[in-house]
Design a protein around this motif. Structure first.
Motif, PDB file in Angstrom:
ATOM      1  N   TYR A 185       0.800  -1.224   0.000  1.00  0.00           N
ATOM      2  CA  TYR A 185       0.000   0.000   0.000  1.00  0.00           C
ATOM      3  C   TYR A 185       0.836   1.278   0.000  1.00  0.00           C
ATOM      4  N   HIS A 186       2.146   1.154  -0.160  1.00  0.00           N
ATOM      5  CA  HIS A 186       3.017   2.326  -0.061  1.00  0.00           C
ATOM      6  C   HIS A 186       2.686   3.385  -1.115  1.00  0.00           C
ATOM      7  N   LEU A 187       2.561   2.968  -2.373  1.00  0.00           N
ATOM      8  CA  LEU A 187       2.301   3.934  -3.446  1.00  0.00           C
ATOM      9  C   LEU A 187       0.908   4.552  -3.324  1.00  0.00           C
ATOM     10  N   ILE A 188      -0.067   3.771  -2.938  1.00  0.00           N
ATOM     11  CA  ILE A 188      -1.429   4.285  -2.770  1.00  0.00           C
ATOM     12  C   ILE A 188      -1.459   5.327  -1.668  1.00  0.00           C
ATOM     13  N   ARG A 189      -0.852   5.005  -0.550  1.00  0.00           N
ATOM     14  CA  ARG A 189      -0.811   5.911   0.590  1.00  0.00           C
ATOM     15  C   ARG A 189      -0.065   7.200   0.235  1.00  0.00           C
ATOM     16  N   GLN A 190       1.050   7.064  -0.471  1.00  0.00           N
ATOM     17  CA  GLN A 190       1.848   8.224  -0.842  1.00  0.00           C
ATOM     18  C   GLN A 190       1.091   9.128  -1.811  1.00  0.00           C
ATOM     19  N   SER A 191       0.422   8.546  -2.793  1.00  0.00           N
ATOM     20  CA  SER A 191      -0.310   9.366  -3.766  1.00  0.00           C
ATOM     21  C   SER A 191      -1.482  10.095  -3.113  1.00  0.00           C
ATOM     22  N   LEU A 192      -2.185   9.419  -2.202  1.00  0.00           N
ATOM     23  CA  LEU A 192      -3.296  10.082  -1.516  1.00  0.00           C
ATOM     24  C   LEU A 192      -2.798  11.247  -0.654  1.00  0.00           C
ATOM     25  N   LYS A 193      -1.671  11.053   0.022  1.00  0.00           N
ATOM     26  CA  LYS A 193      -1.143  12.123   0.865  1.00  0.00           C
ATOM     27  C   LYS A 193      -0.691  13.316   0.035  1.00  0.00           C
ATOM     28  N   THR A 194      -0.075  13.057  -1.108  1.00  0.00           N
ATOM     29  CA  THR A 194       0.368  14.186  -1.946  1.00  0.00           C
ATOM     30  C   THR A 194      -0.822  14.934  -2.536  1.00  0.00           C
ATOM     31  N   LYS A 195      -1.885  14.230  -2.873  1.00  0.00           N
ATOM     32  CA  LYS A 195      -3.077  14.903  -3.391  1.00  0.00           C
ATOM     33  C   LYS A 195      -3.732  15.769  -2.320  1.00  0.00           C
ATOM     34  N   ILE A 196      -3.754  15.276  -1.091  1.00  0.00           N
ATOM     35  CA  ILE A 196      -4.351  16.047   0.001  1.00  0.00           C
ATOM     36  C   ILE A 196      -3.529  17.293   0.286  1.00  0.00           C
ATOM     37  N   GLU A 218     -13.874  17.119  -1.436  1.00  0.00           N
ATOM     38  CA  GLU A 218     -12.932  16.232  -2.118  1.00  0.00           C
ATOM     39  C   GLU A 218     -11.809  15.809  -1.171  1.00  0.00           C
ATOM     40  N   LYS A 219     -11.347  16.757  -0.355  1.00  0.00           N
ATOM     41  CA  LYS A 219     -10.293  16.426   0.603  1.00  0.00           C
ATOM     42  C   LYS A 219     -10.791  15.430   1.642  1.00  0.00           C
ATOM     43  N   THR A 220     -12.018  15.592   2.091  1.00  0.00           N
ATOM     44  CA  THR A 220     -12.549  14.648   3.075  1.00  0.00           C
ATOM     45  C   THR A 220     -12.706  13.257   2.466  1.00  0.00           C
ATOM     46  N   LYS A 221     -13.075  13.195   1.176  1.00  0.00           N
ATOM     47  CA  LYS A 221     -13.172  11.894   0.512  1.00  0.00           C
ATOM     48  C   LYS A 221     -11.807  11.228   0.420  1.00  0.00           C
ATOM     49  N   MET A 222     -10.786  12.040   0.128  1.00  0.00           N
ATOM     50  CA  MET A 222      -9.432  11.487   0.052  1.00  0.00           C
ATOM     51  C   MET A 222      -8.967  11.005   1.427  1.00  0.00           C
ATOM     52  N   ARG A 223      -9.291  11.755   2.453  1.00  0.00           N
ATOM     53  CA  ARG A 223      -8.921  11.341   3.810  1.00  0.00           C
ATOM     54  C   ARG A 223      -9.640  10.061   4.205  1.00  0.00           C
ATOM     55  N   GLU A 224     -10.895   9.925   3.793  1.00  0.00           N
ATOM     56  CA  GLU A 224     -11.636   8.695   4.080  1.00  0.00           C
ATOM     57  C   GLU A 224     -11.010   7.500   3.371  1.00  0.00           C
ATOM     58  N   LYS A 225     -10.554   7.717   2.127  1.00  0.00           N
ATOM     59  CA  LYS A 225      -9.868   6.639   1.412  1.00  0.00           C
ATOM     60  C   LYS A 225      -8.582   6.256   2.131  1.00  0.00           C
ATOM     61  N   LEU A 226      -7.872   7.265   2.620  1.00  0.00           N
ATOM     62  CA  LEU A 226      -6.631   7.016   3.335  1.00  0.00           C
ATOM     63  C   LEU A 226      -6.896   6.254   4.628  1.00  0.00           C
ATOM     64  N   GLN A 227      -7.971   6.607   5.308  1.00  0.00           N
ATOM     65  CA  GLN A 227      -8.299   5.933   6.558  1.00  0.00           C
ATOM     66  C   GLN A 227      -8.872   4.537   6.332  1.00  0.00           C
ATOM     67  N   SER A 228      -9.385   4.286   5.129  1.00  0.00           N
ATOM     68  CA  SER A 228      -9.948   2.965   4.853  1.00  0.00           C
ATOM     69  C   SER A 228      -8.865   1.919   4.570  1.00  0.00           C
ATOM     70  N   LEU A 229      -7.624   2.368   4.360  1.00  0.00           N
ATOM     71  CA  LEU A 229      -6.524   1.417   4.166  1.00  0.00           C
ATOM     72  C   LEU A 229      -6.276   0.664   5.474  1.00  0.00           C
ATOM     73  N   PRO A 230      -5.719  -0.532   5.403  1.00  0.00           N
ATOM     74  CA  PRO A 230      -5.457  -1.304   6.626  1.00  0.00           C
ATOM     75  C   PRO A 230      -4.486  -0.581   7.549  1.00  0.00           C
ATOM     76  N   ARG A 231      -4.720  -0.684   8.830  1.00  0.00           N
ATOM     77  CA  ARG A 231      -3.855  -0.017   9.808  1.00  0.00           C
ATOM     78  C   ARG A 231      -2.419  -0.531   9.741  1.00  0.00           C
ATOM     79  N   ASN A 232      -2.278  -1.814   9.555  1.00  0.00           N
ATOM     80  CA  ASN A 232      -0.941  -2.401   9.549  1.00  0.00           C
ATOM     81  C   ASN A 232      -0.140  -2.045   8.307  1.00  0.00           C
ATOM     82  N   SER A 233      -0.745  -1.339   7.366  1.00  0.00           N
ATOM     83  CA  SER A 233      -0.002  -0.904   6.187  1.00  0.00           C
ATOM     84  C   SER A 233       0.695   0.429   6.422  1.00  0.00           C
ATOM     85  N   ALA A 234       0.481   1.035   7.573  1.00  0.00           N
ATOM     86  CA  ALA A 234       1.143   2.299   7.890  1.00  0.00           C
ATOM     87  C   ALA A 234       2.592   2.034   8.288  1.00  0.00           C
TER      88      ALA A 234
END
Length: 103
Positions: free
Chosen positions: A20-31, A42-58
């Motif tokens: 999930y590294h690339l997904i997480r990185q792209s979402l953070k740069t967009k935010i 739109e920012k809240t939707k991006m944050r929700e997508k970021l929060q929907s990723l698994p916790r252990n992928s952080a």
């Protein structure tokens, strides 16, 4: 020696972080981007997508563990070993370039 289950759990976290590294990185740069002003919704939707990723992928949930024993504390990055194993190996002259202190 650490439990095998804890070591396996850490390996699983590393795999998830890589997945999930690339997904997480792209979402953070967009935010954070200041070039394209996003609306608040739109920012809240991006944050929700970021929060929907698994916790252990952080990446902050990863621990560096000793290469030999699996101990999660007192690790030296240069060697990948915990403190007491490093000390034993230095005393036995198994690590080139490392000297024990004597005063």
């Amino acid at each position: 020696m650490a439990k095998k289950s804890l070591i396996q759990r850490e390996k699983k976290r590393q795999k998830l972080e890589q997945k999930y590294h690339l997904i997480r990185q792209s979402l953070k740069t967009k935010i954070r981007s200041k070039v394209s002003p996003l609306s608040l919704s739109e920012k809240t939707k991006m944050r929700e997508k970021l929060q929907s990723l698994p916790r252990n992928s952080a990446p902050t949930r990863l621990h560096r563990r000793c290469f030999l024993t699996g101990r999660p504390r007192a690790n030296y990055r240069d060697f990948g070993l915990s403190g007491h194993i490093l000390r034993e190996m230095v005393y036995e002259c198994l690590l080139p370039g490392a000297t024990r202190s004597s005063w």
